[in-house]
Design a protein around this motif. Structure first.
Motif, PDB file in Angstrom:
ATOM      1  N   SER A 124       0.741  -1.078   0.066  1.00  8.03           N
ATOM      2  CA  SER A 124      -0.208  -0.341   0.145  1.00  8.03           C
ATOM      3  C   SER A 124       1.063   1.613  -0.706  1.00  8.03           C
ATOM      4  CB  SER A 124      -0.706  -0.199   1.475  1.00  8.03           C
ATOM      5  OG  SER A 124      -1.794   1.012   1.424  1.00  8.03           O
ATOM      6  N   VAL A 125       0.270   1.996  -0.486  1.00  7.82           N
ATOM      7  CA  VAL A 125       1.398   3.661  -0.563  1.00  7.82           C
ATOM      8  C   VAL A 125       1.357   3.821   0.982  1.00  7.82           C
ATOM      9  CG1 VAL A 125       1.250   4.025  -2.540  1.00  7.82           C
ATOM     10  CG2 VAL A 125      -1.364   4.902  -1.245  1.00  7.82           C
ATOM     11  N   GLU A 126       2.356   5.153   1.232  1.00 14.23           N
ATOM     12  CA  GLU A 126       2.427   5.654   2.407  1.00 14.23           C
ATOM     13  C   GLU A 126       1.647   6.391   2.550  1.00 14.23           C
ATOM     14  OE1 GLU A 126       6.095   5.846   2.502  1.00 14.23           O
ATOM     15  OE2 GLU A 126       6.414   4.282   2.044  1.00 14.23           O
ATOM     16  N   TYR A 127       0.406   7.462   1.794  1.00 13.57           N
ATOM     17  CA  TYR A 127      -0.283   8.234   2.168  1.00 13.57           C
ATOM     18  C   TYR A 127      -1.986   7.687   2.129  1.00 13.57           C
ATOM     19  CZ  TYR A 127       0.244   7.982  -2.355  1.00 13.57           C
ATOM     20  OH  TYR A 127       0.872   7.836  -4.069  1.00 13.57           O
ATOM     21  N   ASP A 128      -2.743   8.544   2.556  1.00 14.21           N
ATOM     22  CA  ASP A 128      -4.489   8.044   3.028  1.00 14.21           C
ATOM     23  C   ASP A 128      -5.309   9.342   1.501  1.00 14.21           C
ATOM     24  OD1 ASP A 128      -4.482   6.866   4.743  1.00 14.21           O
ATOM     25  OD2 ASP A 128      -5.113   8.090   6.544  1.00 14.21           O
ATOM     26  N   ILE A 129      -5.643   8.055   0.173  1.00 16.96           N
ATOM     27  CA  ILE A 129      -6.128   8.978  -0.638  1.00 16.96           C
ATOM     28  C   ILE A 129      -8.178   7.842  -0.254  1.00 16.96           C
ATOM     29  CG2 ILE A 129      -4.867   9.452  -1.510  1.00 16.96           C
ATOM     30  CD1 ILE A 129      -5.102   6.721  -3.212  1.00 16.96           C
ATOM     31  N   PRO A 130      -9.162   8.866  -0.529  1.00 18.36           N
ATOM     32  CA  PRO A 130     -10.659   8.244  -0.784  1.00 18.36           C
ATOM     33  C   PRO A 130     -10.577   7.550  -2.242  1.00 18.36           C
ATOM     34  CG  PRO A 130     -10.560  10.172  -1.474  1.00 18.36           C
ATOM     35  CD  PRO A 130      -8.432  10.291  -0.815  1.00 18.36           C
TER      36      PRO A 130
END
Lengths: 129, 161, 93
Positions: free
Chosen positions: A2-8
């Protein structure tokens, strides 16, 4: 994975779609670069990567960073413009260089220097096709 | 206006680009304007003749046509490469007599033709105005001559000449 | 969830672009003629630039953007110089 930042989800889906389109168009272009037999055919293959291959990845990057920095981020467009403007120059120069080399070797594959109309018509007006 | 601010369009687009690359502030606006002015003076020193645009309103139409064509030929060329039916496809050279003479218009035509997969600009003789193209999937030569002339050259001549 | 979707897409895209880089490098090494090698080099530059953009998307930082721009400019200058060399035998006339 998973990527390290939050996205919707509504950001993740279009970004992923553009990324995959761009990457696989680029891959297709290089497959063509390997598979095609003649140099002039090969000249067409990398344009897949330099037109929508680059375009799609640049669009994906613009969507993502505009969301992450919560302001319109358009500096990726610089790369888009740069690739659009410079690729024609490099491919034209390469094509002309190949043509020049083939002509000077007298290759039967390429048209000779005087393609229609012949040079004697130089002074008269060009017929409007 | 002419001596102090040559190429107003260039100045505006450089300032907009500068502000897009950095964050908007008064300092960046002044700095960007300064860079744009120097750049415009430099360009004026290089090439005194301004490209004349006759029809502004046709430019969005041209951009739309080109983007659509690039998408379409991307799909077509990708399919041809992946299907690998080499025997059925025939590529070849096409010579096209052009009436377009404006250097700016020819430059735009070169960008359009080269960035569209499937067509490559090889040679242009400016004495005779004949353009030599290489077509990836050549079915009918006259069809391509018609396509380039009616689809792009006509619009470019309207815009630039 | 959505982070995982993007993470896997970036990984797949990076693998595809890496494969594209390998294919371009093969064409650059194999030739057979000089113009094929230059074409392979130019494609390698473009794919490397895309790879850097993808790294930027993976990490969420815009540092990689500058690298991509530098590679794009270097690739352009290198290919133009090489194509000019192929045509005339010298870079500056």
């Amino acid at each position: 994975m998973s990527v390290e930042y939050d996205i919707p989800l509504w950001i993740a889906l279009p970004v992923s779609a553009f990324l995959l389109i761009g990457a696989f168009l680029t891959l297709t272009g290089t497959i063509g670069l390997i598979r095609l037999r003649i140099f002039y055919d090969r000249l067409h293959a990398p344009t897949l990567g330099s037109s929508w291959g680059t375009g799609a990845i640049v669009i994906a990057s613009m969507i993502l960073f505009s969301y992450l920095e919560s302001r319109p981020v358009v500096h990726e467009i610089l790369i888009g413009i740069f690739v659009t403007v410079t690729t024609p120059v490099t491919f034209m120069l390469l094509g002309r260089a190949a043509l020049y080399r083939d002509r000077s070797e007298g290759s039967p594959l390429v048209p000779p220097m005087d393609v229609a109309p012949p040079p004697s018509k130089e002074t008269t007006a060009e017929p409007a096709s | 206006m002419n001596r102090l601010l040559p190429y107003p369009l260039l100045i505006v687009s450089i300032v907009v680009m500068w502000l897009a690359l950095t964050r908007f502030s008064v300092g960046q606006l002044l700095l960007g304007a300064g860079v744009a002015l120097v750049a415009a003076q430099g360009l004026a020193a290089l090439r005194p003749s301004t490209p004349r645009l006759r029809r502004w309103d046709l430019i969005p139409k041209l951009i739309g046509i080109v983007l659509l064509d690039i998408v379409r030929s991307n799909i077509a060329v990708a399919r041809l490469i992946l299907s690998g039916k080499r025997a059925k496809r025939k590529s070849g050279f096409v010579a096209i007599p052009l009436e377009l003479r404006d250097p700016m218009g020819l430059a735009v035509l070169a960008v359009i033709i080269t960035s569209t997969p499937g067509t490559a600009w090889l040679d242009y003789s400016d004495r005779r105005g004949v353009l030599l193209l290489h077509i990836f999937d050549l079915v009918d030569e006259s069809e391509w001559v018609d396509l380039i002339k009616t689809r792009y050259e006509y619009l470019l001549m309207e815009i630039f000449e | 969830m959505s982070g995982a979707i993007l993470g896997w897409s970036v990984l797949i895209a990076q693998l595809a672009v890496a494969a594209a880089m390998i294919l371009a490098a093969i064409r650059m090494l194999k030739g057979p003629r000089a113009q094929d090698k230059v074409l392979g080099l130019d494609t390698l530059y473009i794919t490397a630039m895309l790879q850097f953009l993808l790294f930027g998307i993976r990490t969420g930082t815009s540092i990689y953007f500058e690298m991509a721009l530098v590679i794009a400019i270097l690739g352009f200058v290198a290919t133009v110089a090489l194509a000019k060399f192929l045509m005339r035998g010298e870079v500056i006339e």
